[in-house]
Design a protein around this motif. Structure first.
Motif, PDB file in Angstrom:
ATOM      1  N   VAL A   5       0.856  -0.978  -0.118  1.00 23.63           N
ATOM      2  CA  VAL A   5      -0.010   0.173  -0.021  1.00 23.63           C
ATOM      3  C   VAL A   5       0.904   1.256   0.199  1.00 23.63           C
ATOM      4  CG1 VAL A   5      -1.692   1.458   1.383  1.00 23.63           C
ATOM      5  CG2 VAL A   5      -1.696  -1.160   1.386  1.00 23.63           C
ATOM      6  N   TYR A   6       0.522   2.200  -1.029  1.00 25.01           N
ATOM      7  CA  TYR A   6       1.437   3.322  -1.128  1.00 25.01           C
ATOM      8  C   TYR A   6       0.869   4.400  -0.499  1.00 25.01           C
ATOM      9  CZ  TYR A   6       4.867   0.830  -3.910  1.00 25.01           C
ATOM     10  OH  TYR A   6       6.013   0.012  -4.311  1.00 25.01           O
ATOM     11  N   TYR A   7       1.484   5.370   0.323  1.00 29.56           N
ATOM     12  CA  TYR A   7       0.926   6.419   0.881  1.00 29.56           C
ATOM     13  C   TYR A   7       1.649   7.732   0.521  1.00 29.56           C
ATOM     14  CZ  TYR A   7      -1.020   2.980   4.320  1.00 29.56           C
ATOM     15  OH  TYR A   7      -1.854   2.038   4.906  1.00 29.56           O
ATOM     16  N   CYS A   8       0.879   8.751   0.293  1.00 29.30           N
ATOM     17  CA  CYS A   8       1.638  10.141  -0.140  1.00 29.30           C
ATOM     18  C   CYS A   8       1.313  10.849   1.509  1.00 29.30           C
ATOM     19  CB  CYS A   8       0.958  10.813  -0.993  1.00 29.30           C
ATOM     20  SG  CYS A   8      -0.701  11.466  -0.833  1.00 29.30           S
ATOM     21  N   ALA A   9       2.412  11.763   1.583  1.00 33.08           N
ATOM     22  CA  ALA A   9       2.370  12.355   2.616  1.00 33.08           C
ATOM     23  C   ALA A   9       3.144  13.835   2.605  1.00 33.08           C
ATOM     24  CB  ALA A   9       3.149  11.736   3.816  1.00 33.08           C
ATOM     25  N   ALA A  10       2.654  14.845   3.596  1.00 30.28           N
ATOM     26  CA  ALA A  10       2.925  16.306   3.497  1.00 30.28           C
ATOM     27  C   ALA A  10       3.831  16.445   4.639  1.00 30.28           C
ATOM     28  CB  ALA A  10       1.717  16.932   3.245  1.00 30.28           C
ATOM     29  N   ALA A  11       4.943  17.278   4.801  1.00 26.95           N
ATOM     30  CA  ALA A  11       5.706  17.480   6.049  1.00 26.95           C
ATOM     31  C   ALA A  11       5.841  19.072   5.853  1.00 26.95           C
ATOM     32  CB  ALA A  11       7.254  16.980   5.819  1.00 26.95           C
ATOM     33  N   ASP A  12       5.720  19.696   7.078  1.00 24.91           N
ATOM     34  CA  ASP A  12       5.803  21.137   6.946  1.00 24.91           C
ATOM     35  C   ASP A  12       7.104  21.533   7.912  1.00 24.91           C
ATOM     36  OD1 ASP A  12       3.357  21.435  10.059  1.00 24.91           O
ATOM     37  OD2 ASP A  12       5.377  20.370   9.660  1.00 24.91           O
ATOM     38  N   GLY A  13       8.044  20.726   8.063  1.00 27.39           N
ATOM     39  CA  GLY A  13       9.291  21.200   8.730  1.00 27.39           C
ATOM     40  C   GLY A  13      10.170  21.126   7.573  1.00 27.39           C
ATOM     41  N   PHE A  14      11.376  21.181   8.043  1.00 30.43           N
ATOM     42  CA  PHE A  14      12.525  21.392   7.112  1.00 30.43           C
ATOM     43  C   PHE A  14      13.655  20.464   7.068  1.00 30.43           C
ATOM     44  CE2 PHE A  14      11.118  25.236   5.190  1.00 30.43           C
ATOM     45  CZ  PHE A  14      10.289  25.754   5.701  1.00 30.43           C
ATOM     46  N   GLY A  15      13.254  19.050   7.631  1.00 27.15           N
ATOM     47  CA  GLY A  15      14.174  17.965   7.530  1.00 27.15           C
ATOM     48  C   GLY A  15      14.554  17.390   6.246  1.00 27.15           C
ATOM     49  N   ARG A  16      15.313  16.317   6.341  1.00 28.66           N
ATOM     50  CA  ARG A  16      15.434  15.349   4.982  1.00 28.66           C
ATOM     51  C   ARG A  16      14.396  14.937   4.181  1.00 28.66           C
ATOM     52  NH1 ARG A  16      20.195  11.431   6.272  1.00 28.66           N
ATOM     53  NH2 ARG A  16      19.957  11.551   3.815  1.00 28.66           N
ATOM     54  N   GLY A  17      13.041  14.599   5.230  1.00 33.01           N
ATOM     55  CA  GLY A  17      12.110  13.961   4.648  1.00 33.01           C
ATOM     56  C   GLY A  17      12.235  12.646   4.268  1.00 33.01           C
ATOM     57  N   THR A  18      12.871  11.920   5.235  1.00 33.24           N
ATOM     58  CA  THR A  18      12.950  10.325   5.122  1.00 33.24           C
ATOM     59  C   THR A  18      12.578   9.867   6.062  1.00 33.24           C
ATOM     60  OG1 THR A  18      15.191  10.504   5.746  1.00 33.24           O
ATOM     61  CG2 THR A  18      14.983  10.576   3.497  1.00 33.24           C
ATOM     62  N   MET A  19      11.777  10.399   7.235  1.00 32.31           N
ATOM     63  CA  MET A  19      11.540   9.830   8.399  1.00 32.31           C
ATOM     64  C   MET A  19       9.991  10.169   8.251  1.00 32.31           C
ATOM     65  SD  MET A  19      14.056   8.628   9.545  1.00 32.31           S
ATOM     66  CE  MET A  19      13.765   8.103  11.527  1.00 32.31           C
ATOM     67  N   GLU A  20       9.375   8.984   8.688  1.00 35.60           N
ATOM     68  CA  GLU A  20       7.866   8.938   9.023  1.00 35.60           C
ATOM     69  C   GLU A  20       7.425  10.180   9.988  1.00 35.60           C
ATOM     70  OE1 GLU A  20       6.336   5.186   9.634  1.00 35.60           O
ATOM     71  OE2 GLU A  20       4.227   5.756   9.765  1.00 35.60           O
ATOM     72  N   ASN A  21       8.042  10.239  11.008  1.00 34.89           N
ATOM     73  CA  ASN A  21       7.868  11.275  11.915  1.00 34.89           C
ATOM     74  C   ASN A  21       7.897  12.926  11.572  1.00 34.89           C
ATOM     75  OD1 ASN A  21      10.394  11.625  12.315  1.00 34.89           O
ATOM     76  ND2 ASN A  21      10.331  10.766  14.450  1.00 34.89           N
ATOM     77  N   GLU A  22       8.374  12.891  10.330  1.00 31.35           N
ATOM     78  CA  GLU A  22       8.416  14.277   9.851  1.00 31.35           C
ATOM     79  C   GLU A  22       7.362  14.834   8.949  1.00 31.35           C
ATOM     80  OE1 GLU A  22      12.456  13.254   7.585  1.00 31.35           O
ATOM     81  OE2 GLU A  22      12.211  15.512   7.831  1.00 31.35           O
ATOM     82  N   TYR A  23       6.475  13.785   8.814  1.00 26.50           N
ATOM     83  CA  TYR A  23       5.328  14.166   7.955  1.00 26.50           C
ATOM     84  C   TYR A  23       3.894  14.348   8.776  1.00 26.50           C
ATOM     85  CZ  TYR A  23       8.015  13.056   4.033  1.00 26.50           C
ATOM     86  OH  TYR A  23       9.086  13.279   3.048  1.00 26.50           O
ATOM     87  N   VAL A  24       3.193  15.402   8.570  1.00 25.56           N
ATOM     88  CA  VAL A  24       2.119  15.477   9.374  1.00 25.56           C
ATOM     89  C   VAL A  24       0.682  15.450   8.843  1.00 25.56           C
ATOM     90  CG1 VAL A  24       3.154  17.369  10.866  1.00 25.56           C
ATOM     91  CG2 VAL A  24       1.921  17.970   8.480  1.00 25.56           C
TER      92      VAL A  24
END
Length: 124
Positions: free
Chosen positions: A93-112
């Motif tokens: 199952v493929y999920y899209c996600a959006a992050a409002d921070g400025f990290g590398r974007g590779t960690m699940e907990n960066e996405y809100v």
């Protein structure tokens, strides 16, 4: 309220291609770094690809590098994942996600914000 809706999943033979789309509503997609993750039953969700707000910089998991391409069209408030040379092990199952921070974007907990997921099944 920000909503993400994936589409484009389905059943494909090994070696085939699919393009996933992620439509964003509620706020302009250019406000967010975007990413794709996937999950198989019994395992944690895994990072696949991410793209910066401008779209200029992308990053991929090693397993999909060279086969998958992430892109975005901020004017259409949409993100994409072009998947080529698909393998049975890409089934998930493929999920899209959006992050409002400025990290590398590779960690699940960066996405809100997360979509509901779309099933991709690759047969051998």
């Amino acid at each position: 309220q920000v909503q993400l809706v994936e589409s484009g999943g389905g059943l494909v033979q090994a070696g085939g291609s699919l393009r996933l789309s992620c439509a964003v509503s509620g706020r302009t997609v250019s406000s967010y770094r975007m990413g794709w993750f996937r999950q198989v039953p019994g395992k944690e969700r895994e990072f696949q690809a991410t793209i910066t707000r401008s779209g200029y910089t992308t990053s991929y998991a090693d397993a999909v590098k060279g086969r998958f391409t992430i892109s975005r069209d901020n004017a259409k408030n949409t993100m994409y994942l072009q998947m080529n040379s698909l393998k049975p092990e890409d089934t998930a199952v493929y999920y899209c996600a959006a992050a409002d921070g400025f990290g590398r974007g590779t960690m699940e907990n960066e996405y809100v914000y997360w979509g509901q997921g779309t099933q991709v099944t690759v047969t051998s």
